[in-house]
Design a protein around this motif. Structure first.
Motif, PDB file in Angstrom:
ATOM      1  N   PHE A 141      -6.886   6.020  -9.795  1.00 49.90           N
ATOM      2  CA  PHE A 141      -7.053   6.525  -8.437  1.00 49.90           C
ATOM      3  C   PHE A 141      -8.024   7.695  -8.449  1.00 49.90           C
TER       4      PHE A 141
ATOM      5  N   LYS B  62      -2.370  12.352  -2.112  1.00 47.13           N
ATOM      6  CA  LYS B  62      -1.646  11.289  -2.799  1.00 47.13           C
ATOM      7  C   LYS B  62      -2.295   9.949  -2.490  1.00 47.13           C
ATOM      8  N   ASP B  63      -2.564   9.172  -3.528  1.00 48.59           N
ATOM      9  CA  ASP B  63      -3.030   7.786  -3.411  1.00 48.59           C
ATOM     10  C   ASP B  63      -1.943   6.889  -3.980  1.00 48.59           C
ATOM     11  N   TRP B  64      -1.739   5.731  -3.369  1.00 47.40           N
ATOM     12  CA  TRP B  64      -0.877   4.734  -3.979  1.00 47.40           C
ATOM     13  C   TRP B  64      -1.313   3.342  -3.568  1.00 47.40           C
ATOM     14  N   TYR B  65      -0.969   2.384  -4.420  1.00 42.41           N
ATOM     15  CA  TYR B  65      -1.356   0.994  -4.211  1.00 42.41           C
ATOM     16  C   TYR B  65      -0.135   0.104  -4.378  1.00 42.41           C
ATOM     17  N   ASN B  66       0.211  -0.627  -3.305  1.00 47.36           N
ATOM     18  CA  ASN B  66       1.264  -1.635  -3.351  1.00 47.36           C
ATOM     19  C   ASN B  66       0.594  -2.957  -3.675  1.00 47.36           C
TER      20      ASN B  66
ATOM     21  N   GLN C 232      -1.539  -2.192 -13.859  1.00 49.68           N
ATOM     22  CA  GLN C 232      -0.647  -2.529 -12.758  1.00 49.68           C
ATOM     23  C   GLN C 232      -0.578  -4.036 -12.585  1.00 49.68           C
TER      24      GLN C 232
ATOM     25  N   THR D 250       4.196  -0.850  -7.406  1.00 47.75           N
ATOM     26  CA  THR D 250       3.485   0.224  -6.718  1.00 47.75           C
ATOM     27  C   THR D 250       3.170   1.303  -7.743  1.00 47.75           C
ATOM     28  N   LYS D 251       1.925   1.737  -7.759  1.00 48.81           N
ATOM     29  CA  LYS D 251       1.495   2.836  -8.624  1.00 48.81           C
ATOM     30  C   LYS D 251       0.949   3.942  -7.725  1.00 48.81           C
ATOM     31  N   ALA D 252       1.050   5.190  -8.190  1.00 45.61           N
ATOM     32  CA  ALA D 252       0.612   6.325  -7.386  1.00 45.61           C
ATOM     33  C   ALA D 252       0.054   7.433  -8.266  1.00 45.61           C
TER      34      ALA D 252
ATOM     35  N   THR E 170      -3.788   6.530   1.255  1.00 44.15           N
ATOM     36  CA  THR E 170      -4.145   7.913   0.930  1.00 44.15           C
ATOM     37  C   THR E 170      -3.441   8.797   1.943  1.00 44.15           C
TER      38      THR E 170
ATOM     39  N   GLN F  78      -0.983  11.829  -7.640  1.00 42.26           N
ATOM     40  CA  GLN F  78      -0.992  12.955  -6.704  1.00 42.26           C
ATOM     41  C   GLN F  78      -1.686  14.149  -7.325  1.00 42.26           C
TER      42      GLN F  78
END
Length: 133
Positions: A76, A61-65, A92, A97-99, A47, A101
């Motif tokens: 998110f 912004k959130d993202w997940y690898n 996913q 990686t997804k994000a 985050t 914002q």
């Protein structure tokens, strides 16, 4: 983000000059300035806050690898004060990686923003709090 960094740096320098250890809020996040990261069983959730259109607005912004496991259906979101905001659902798979914002969110104080990943059938995974201060 540079404006936020200057404020935090000046605050930290003033506190160090007084012989006081800077509080956690000055750091802004547990990973980097205004960024938090939480290790999940199959990847990392991030985050991040950045400067929006003016001093009262920020971008969240959130993202997940995702590094392992099967395909998930997730969305998110973030919580700030008593409000919770959700993004759209997505799928996913491992190795991606997804994000999401949210731009120009009205955040005008140093209260924590908590990002999260809501995974269908598995629950909600919360990130460490982050501030822009």
């Amino acid at each position: 983000m540079m404006k936020l960094r200057r404020v935090a740096t000046a605050t930290a320098a003033a506190l160090i000059g007084l012989g006081v250890t800077a509080p956690a809020a000055v750091a802004g996040g547990n990973y980097d300035y205004a960024t938090s990261r939480t290790s999940l069983s199959n990847g990392y959730l991030y985050t991040q806050l950045s400067t929006g259109s003016d001093s009262s607005h920020m971008n969240v912004k959130d993202w997940y690898n995702k590094s392992g496991g099967g395909t998930i259906s997730a969305r998110f979101g973030y919580s700030y004060h008593s409000g919770t905001h959700y993004g759209s659902w997505f799928s996913q798979s491992s190795g991606t990686t997804k994000a999401a914002q949210w731009s120009n969110v009205y955040i005008n104080d140093c209260q924590n923003v908590v990002g999260f990943l809501d995974v269908s059938g598995q629950g909600t995974f919360y990130n460490a709090p982050v501030t822009g201060c």
